[in-house]
Motif scaffolding. Structure first.
Motif, PDB file in Angstrom:
ATOM      1  N   TYR A 133       0.714   2.852   5.108  1.00  0.00           N
ATOM      2  CA  TYR A 133      -0.259   2.739   4.020  1.00  0.00           C
ATOM      3  C   TYR A 133      -0.560   1.288   3.743  1.00  0.00           C
ATOM      4  O   TYR A 133       0.304   0.528   3.311  1.00  0.00           O
ATOM      5  CB  TYR A 133       0.258   3.451   2.768  1.00  0.00           C
ATOM      6  N   CYS A 134      -1.811   0.898   4.018  1.00  0.00           N
ATOM      7  CA  CYS A 134      -2.248  -0.480   3.843  1.00  0.00           C
ATOM      8  C   CYS A 134      -3.050  -0.559   2.550  1.00  0.00           C
ATOM      9  O   CYS A 134      -3.849   0.338   2.268  1.00  0.00           O
ATOM     10  CB  CYS A 134      -3.126  -0.867   5.037  1.00  0.00           C
ATOM     11  N   PRO A 135      -2.828  -1.623   1.748  1.00  0.00           N
ATOM     12  CA  PRO A 135      -3.581  -1.734   0.492  1.00  0.00           C
ATOM     13  C   PRO A 135      -5.084  -1.800   0.770  1.00  0.00           C
ATOM     14  O   PRO A 135      -5.893  -1.401  -0.075  1.00  0.00           O
ATOM     15  CB  PRO A 135      -3.070  -3.028  -0.129  1.00  0.00           C
ATOM     16  N   GLU A 136      -5.423  -2.259   1.959  1.00  0.00           N
ATOM     17  CA  GLU A 136      -6.834  -2.423   2.299  1.00  0.00           C
ATOM     18  C   GLU A 136      -7.396  -1.180   3.020  1.00  0.00           C
ATOM     19  O   GLU A 136      -8.434  -0.664   2.674  1.00  0.00           O
ATOM     20  CB  GLU A 136      -6.976  -3.656   3.203  1.00  0.00           C
ATOM     21  N   LEU A 163      10.927   0.847   5.569  1.00  0.00           N
ATOM     22  CA  LEU A 163       9.843   0.946   4.607  1.00  0.00           C
ATOM     23  C   LEU A 163       8.760  -0.109   4.820  1.00  0.00           C
ATOM     24  O   LEU A 163       7.576   0.194   4.810  1.00  0.00           O
ATOM     25  CB  LEU A 163      10.466   0.777   3.204  1.00  0.00           C
ATOM     26  N   HIS A 164       9.173  -1.335   5.041  1.00  0.00           N
ATOM     27  CA  HIS A 164       8.202  -2.442   5.058  1.00  0.00           C
ATOM     28  C   HIS A 164       7.745  -2.742   6.464  1.00  0.00           C
ATOM     29  O   HIS A 164       8.544  -2.949   7.367  1.00  0.00           O
ATOM     30  CB  HIS A 164       8.814  -3.687   4.413  1.00  0.00           C
ATOM     31  N   THR A 165       6.416  -2.751   6.603  1.00  0.00           N
ATOM     32  CA  THR A 165       5.849  -3.021   7.913  1.00  0.00           C
ATOM     33  C   THR A 165       4.491  -3.675   7.707  1.00  0.00           C
ATOM     34  O   THR A 165       4.159  -4.087   6.581  1.00  0.00           O
ATOM     35  CB  THR A 165       5.758  -1.714   8.736  1.00  0.00           C
ATOM     36  N   GLU A 166       3.736  -3.789   8.784  1.00  0.00           N
ATOM     37  CA  GLU A 166       2.419  -4.410   8.656  1.00  0.00           C
ATOM     38  C   GLU A 166       1.344  -3.398   8.997  1.00  0.00           C
ATOM     39  O   GLU A 166       1.558  -2.506   9.817  1.00  0.00           O
ATOM     40  CB  GLU A 166       2.300  -5.577   9.648  1.00  0.00           C
ATOM     41  N   CYS A 167       0.190  -3.606   8.408  1.00  0.00           N
ATOM     42  CA  CYS A 167      -0.929  -2.738   8.724  1.00  0.00           C
ATOM     43  C   CYS A 167      -1.342  -2.968  10.174  1.00  0.00           C
ATOM     44  O   CYS A 167      -1.549  -4.110  10.575  1.00  0.00           O
ATOM     45  CB  CYS A 167      -2.101  -3.031   7.804  1.00  0.00           C
ATOM     46  N   PRO A 168      -1.443  -1.914  10.955  1.00  0.00           N
ATOM     47  CA  PRO A 168      -1.826  -2.077  12.364  1.00  0.00           C
ATOM     48  C   PRO A 168      -3.232  -2.658  12.524  1.00  0.00           C
ATOM     49  O   PRO A 168      -3.549  -3.201  13.564  1.00  0.00           O
ATOM     50  CB  PRO A 168      -1.768  -0.644  12.912  1.00  0.00           C
ATOM     51  N   ARG A 178       5.534   2.157   4.991  1.00  0.00           N
ATOM     52  CA  ARG A 178       5.522   3.321   5.872  1.00  0.00           C
ATOM     53  C   ARG A 178       5.558   4.619   5.069  1.00  0.00           C
ATOM     54  O   ARG A 178       6.166   4.678   4.002  1.00  0.00           O
ATOM     55  CB  ARG A 178       6.782   3.324   6.749  1.00  0.00           C
ATOM     56  N   GLU A 179       4.973   5.631   5.607  1.00  0.00           N
ATOM     57  CA  GLU A 179       5.159   6.995   5.081  1.00  0.00           C
ATOM     58  C   GLU A 179       6.646   7.325   5.214  1.00  0.00           C
ATOM     59  O   GLU A 179       7.246   7.084   6.270  1.00  0.00           O
ATOM     60  CB  GLU A 179       4.316   7.963   5.916  1.00  0.00           C
ATOM     61  N   THR A 180       7.231   7.847   4.166  1.00  0.00           N
ATOM     62  CA  THR A 180       8.665   8.173   4.249  1.00  0.00           C
ATOM     63  C   THR A 180       8.910   9.669   4.427  1.00  0.00           C
ATOM     64  O   THR A 180      10.045  10.091   4.615  1.00  0.00           O
ATOM     65  CB  THR A 180       9.415   7.710   2.978  1.00  0.00           C
ATOM     66  N   ASP A 181       7.848  10.454   4.357  1.00  0.00           N
ATOM     67  CA  ASP A 181       8.042  11.885   4.600  1.00  0.00           C
ATOM     68  C   ASP A 181       8.156  12.144   6.098  1.00  0.00           C
ATOM     69  O   ASP A 181       7.600  11.423   6.916  1.00  0.00           O
ATOM     70  CB  ASP A 181       6.862  12.698   4.042  1.00  0.00           C
TER      71      ASP A 181
END
Length: 820
Positions: free
Chosen positions: A445-448, A484-489, A497-500
RNA sequence: GGGGCGGUGGCGAAAAGGCAGACGCAGCGGACUUAAAAUCCGCCGGAGUAAACCUCCGUGUGGGUUCGAAUCCCACCCGCCCUACCA
């Protein structure tokens, strides 16, 4: 030398030999027709249950039979290895789910080997293996690309015990409990991922070209719940559009109020200040109630008036809008028109809240009087009180077949007030699970950019191993900083990241494809293998998956066709549902009842072959029934007898030609019977036929009065016919008798109709339907001769008592019935 | 409430509309054995009879179709499974 039957020794011996010689390696062979036999893969709970044996060993026998019949058979095995029990064990015993799962798999592999099934272990697939779930994730992305996966906030079923959402199919029973743990589910508003199974609702109703049990087709058809009717747009007095679905557009003129589900988005807007308090209280009440209470047995209607009105488009009537929980947000538009005169639920509601009732269908017996009605009238009749459609006949047909409905739809279209519509009960498949032990949903999930799929080259999104489980069952992924923490592709911005993780039914929706090439890295399966083996020819498994796995995997295959991966619409051409083995007390086996039958102990005591034979013998496969520790003695004696027959030297004394002929006849009749029974899954009667042959051979053994050739023919065929059912003992005896390795590679025997033919037949003679005489005549005796002999028979004459036969029925080779 | 599946000896079960109960378990009688187990032989739906190869009854209940029904049709009873305010 002691040469008694010792299954405990010879079974492992042959299992090792089979493995060593690759006897069950299943590879493409274009010189033979292929047969893909599949049995539902087990969940690695840790112990193989007798139920697994009941599902798998007859399935194995059928696959072996097909192999001997000349098919190139694939019969794979694997593990549906993600899922909650592993995680619960982790929380309880502080052992990592992966460790728990893979230890169980290791143990179960050993138990599965003890069955002596023809599984090709090189095709084994384990859904929790990253090499597998990489492709589960890949499929998720493909579904996204096709627009078949979407994310939405919705009131979804949530199991408070398992701490996760569930698909509609996984909520069971009238108390709406969790399929896994039995806890009643609650509703929760959550953003979740769904697959658009509803896109295929119509196609899923089409079972053309597949040979599936009627029962499964009926269950799926009901589950999909197609209903024909119309969408009608009502307007509120403020001008908001309020569409509804109805199966009875013909009763529109009798709509006296409307009802919205408490969760309907227009509730706030339509609630007048005077009603605000009451509505708020009702909504809170509805929300706080679990689904059990909401659907409680007495089902007394409750509801509250919103204060607002809608305009009935057919007659401009101003009708009140109510809010009640008997209208469900999840079906149709979450709002209905209420026609109390002709709908039982609406009638009950109208009576309770003193709402008007206007009959619009007059039964044959004459018009209805609203005040005197004690129940809604739902039968046929003629339209009244309904403007232009007055006088139209009302039949009991659904949809356009009903003249009144057809007329109403035409009216709606003409007046631009609605349209013909089909609605389905089927919901989209909710696949998000708030648990750790599953395939992570490959989304960032990217804020943008919002929800962005993880690029292929970054798959699989691996489950981190260093996680801490909390007693609440809350997913540790939510607290795992590195995960949890990653970068927008797309843009590289910090993203979450989606945690489900995905519903494990997602993993099992395509496992039959992964079996083709479990190590293939260029795609979910090797297309060359696929072109040869697919689709599955024969699937076997329990009925309990009728509306879950079996709908999901059909949906999946249809989606895979869109992806260009397969060119057929259905995953499994034929399906057979086995029954269930019950405890000796005729109850479902469970630890708490103490009626569990442990296959390992049985194998140790009797050997796998006896257990297999008994499971196939005690009932027709689709019925199942109670286990019986005494009953197993029959098959045990059978195998012991066969051992004796095949190992003791046969030395013919004076040969009796007619006995020899009878033995040969029995041999060929048995080949015919067993072949037909194996074909039709009637394993119990196949074993019974083998027992009969055993009895006949036993007698010849005692009397030593058949030729060596007839003896050998009988014994060899006995072994061949039993080979799919009891693979070890037959292999051993085949070898001891000098047969070529392996018996399982021999051709299935063929019967000779001439030899199988009886030369004398017994024909019962009835007088007025009661058997009075039995004639033994040479086969092929003409009907006239049989008739004459029947009439001449002494006991027949006695019963005719001098009367003239009115009619004599001769059923060829079957019976004679003399009517006086 | 709706839908599905089923109901056959003491038990598990078999029977393309054509001899109901194949096959097996248990039981009973006998043989072998010091004895038991195992094994072998015989009997084994109920009733009549000393015994039947003779007669009657018998596939949940009641009707129907048919020369003939466990099987097909209708109604009902019981059990299991699924589904359930689906508009």
């Amino acid at each position: 030398m002691d040469n008694s039957y010792k299954p405990q020794q010879l079974e492992p011996k042959w299992q090792a030999r089979w493995a060593q010689t690759g006897l069950y390696r299943q590879t493409i062979d274009r010189s033979k027709p292929k047969h893909y036999a599949l049995t539902m893969l087990p969940y690695p709970s840790g112990d193989l249950h007798i139920g697994h044996w009941y599902a798998m060993t007859p399935s194995d026998a059928r696959a072996r039979f097909m192999r001997m019949k000349g098919y190139n058979v694939m019969f794979p095995m694997g593990f549906d290895a993600f899922g909650l029990p592993a995680e619960n064990a982790a929380i309880k015993n502080n052992v990592h789910p992966q460790k728990w799962t893979f230890a169980n798999i290791e143990r179960m592999r050993g138990q599965l080997r003890s069955m002596g099934a023809m599984f090709d272990w090189e095709r084994e697939a384990v859904s929790a293996d990253p090499a597998y779930y990489k492709w589960t994730q890949w499929f998720f992305k493909k579904l996204m690309e096709l627009g078949l996966a979407y994310r939405e906030k919705a009131a979804v079923d949530f199991c408070p015990h398992c701490n996760t959402t569930l698909a509609r199919e996984q909520v069971w029973g009238d108390d709406r409990h969790c399929e896994r743990c039995g806890t009643p589910v609650i509703k929760k508003e959550l953003e979740q991922w769904f697959f658009k199974t509803t896109d295929y609702a119509e196609e899923l109703l089409d079972f053309g070209g597949i040979d599936w049990p009627e029962r499964v087709k009926v269950m799926q058809t009901n589950w999909i719940g197609r209903s024909e009717g119309a969408n009608v747009v009502f307007k509120t007095e403020y001008g908001d559009e309020m569409p509804i679905f109805t199966t009875r557009p013909d009763t529109l003129w009798g709509a006296t109020f409307m009802v919205m589900a408490p969760e309907h988005p227009l509730v706030d807007k339509l609630t007048t200040p005077a009603q605000a308090e009451a509505v708020q209280a009702y909504r809170e009440h509805a929300q706080s109630m679990s689904d059990i209470d909401r659907e409680a047995a007495d089902r007394d209607k409750t509801g509250v008036f919103s204060g607002s009105y809608a305009i009935n488009p057919v007659n401009q009537a101003r009708i009140p809008i109510w809010i009640a929980d008997y209208v469900l947000m999840g079906y149709g538009f979450g709002a209905i028109m209420a026609v109390p005169a002709h709908d039982e639920r609406d009638f009950e509601f109208a009576r309770k809240f003193n709402l008007p009732i206007i009959p619009v269908i007059a039964p044959e017996t004459g018009p209805l009087d609203a005040d005197e009605m004690t129940a809604a009238y739902v039968g046929p009749g003629v339209m009244v009180n309904s403007g232009e459609i007055n006088g139209t006949a009302v039949s009991e047909d659904k949809g356009r077949k009903n003249p009144s409905i057809a007329a109403a739809i035409d009216w709606l279209v003409e007046h631009n007030a609605g349209e013909e519509a089909v609605n389905y009960r089927l919901r989209d498949w909710l696949i998000s699970r708030q648990r750790y032990w599953g395939a992570p949903i490959p989304v960032v999930y990217c804020p943008e950019h919002g929800a962005v799929p993880v690029p292929d080259e970054q798959l699989p999104v691996l489950l981190p191993e260093d996680v801490a489980f909390t007693p609440t069952g809350e997913s540790p992924l939510k607290f795992h900083e590195n995960f949890l923490h990653t970068e927008c592709p797309i843009c590289g911005r910090p993203s979450l990241r989606e945690t489900d993780t995905m519903d494990t039914f997602m993993c099992s929706s395509w496992y039959q494809y992964r079996y083709l090439s479990p190590h293939y890295e260029e795609g979910p399966f090797d297309p060359e293998e696929g072109a040869y083996w697919l689709p599955v020819d024969q699937y076997t498994g329990g009925i309990e998956h009728a509306t879950m796995h079996l709908i999901y995997t059909r949906f999946f295959t249809k989606a895979m066709r869109e992806m260009g991966l397969v060119d057929f619409p259905e995953p499994m051409l034929a399906l057979y549902n086995q029954g269930m083995v019950l405890g000796e007390d005729n109850e479902k086996m469970s630890k708490s009842r103490g009626n569990v039958v442990a296959p390992d102990n049985l194998v140790a005591q009797y050997g796998a072959d006896t257990v297999r034979t008994y499971l196939m013998f005690f009932a027709k496969w689709d019925q199942g029934g109670p286990w019986n520790y005494d009953g197993i003695k029959g098959p045990q004696r059978l195998l012991n007898d066969i051992w004796e027959i095949a190992t003791l030297a046969y030395e013919p004394g004076p040969v009796d030609e007619s006995v020899t002929k009878a033995l040969r006849r029995k041999t060929h009749q048995t080949i015919r019977k067993v072949t037909q029974d194996m074909e039709s899954f009637s394993f119990n009667t196949a074993v019974a036929a083998i027992m009969e042959l055993r009895n006949t051979i036993n007698e010849a053994q005692r009397k030593q009065n058949v030729t060596q050739a007839a003896w050998d023919e009988a014994v060899d065929n006995l072994l061949l016919l039993l080979a799919p059912i009891a693979p070890h003992i037959t292999e051993e005896l085949w070898a001891q008798r000098g047969g070529e390795y392996s018996i399982h590679q021999q051709a299935w025997p063929v019967w000779d109709e001439e030899i199988a033919k009886e030369d004398e037949i017994t024909i019962p003679v009835q007088v007025n339907g009661k058997v009075r005489e039995r004639l033994t005549v040479p086969a092929g005796t003409s009907d006239d001769d049989i008739k004459a002999a029947a009439l001449a028979a002494e006991n027949v004459q006695r019963h005719l008592d001098g009367k003239q036969p009115r009619k004599v029925i001769v059923v060829k080779g079957r019976l004679v019935n003399i009517v006086v």
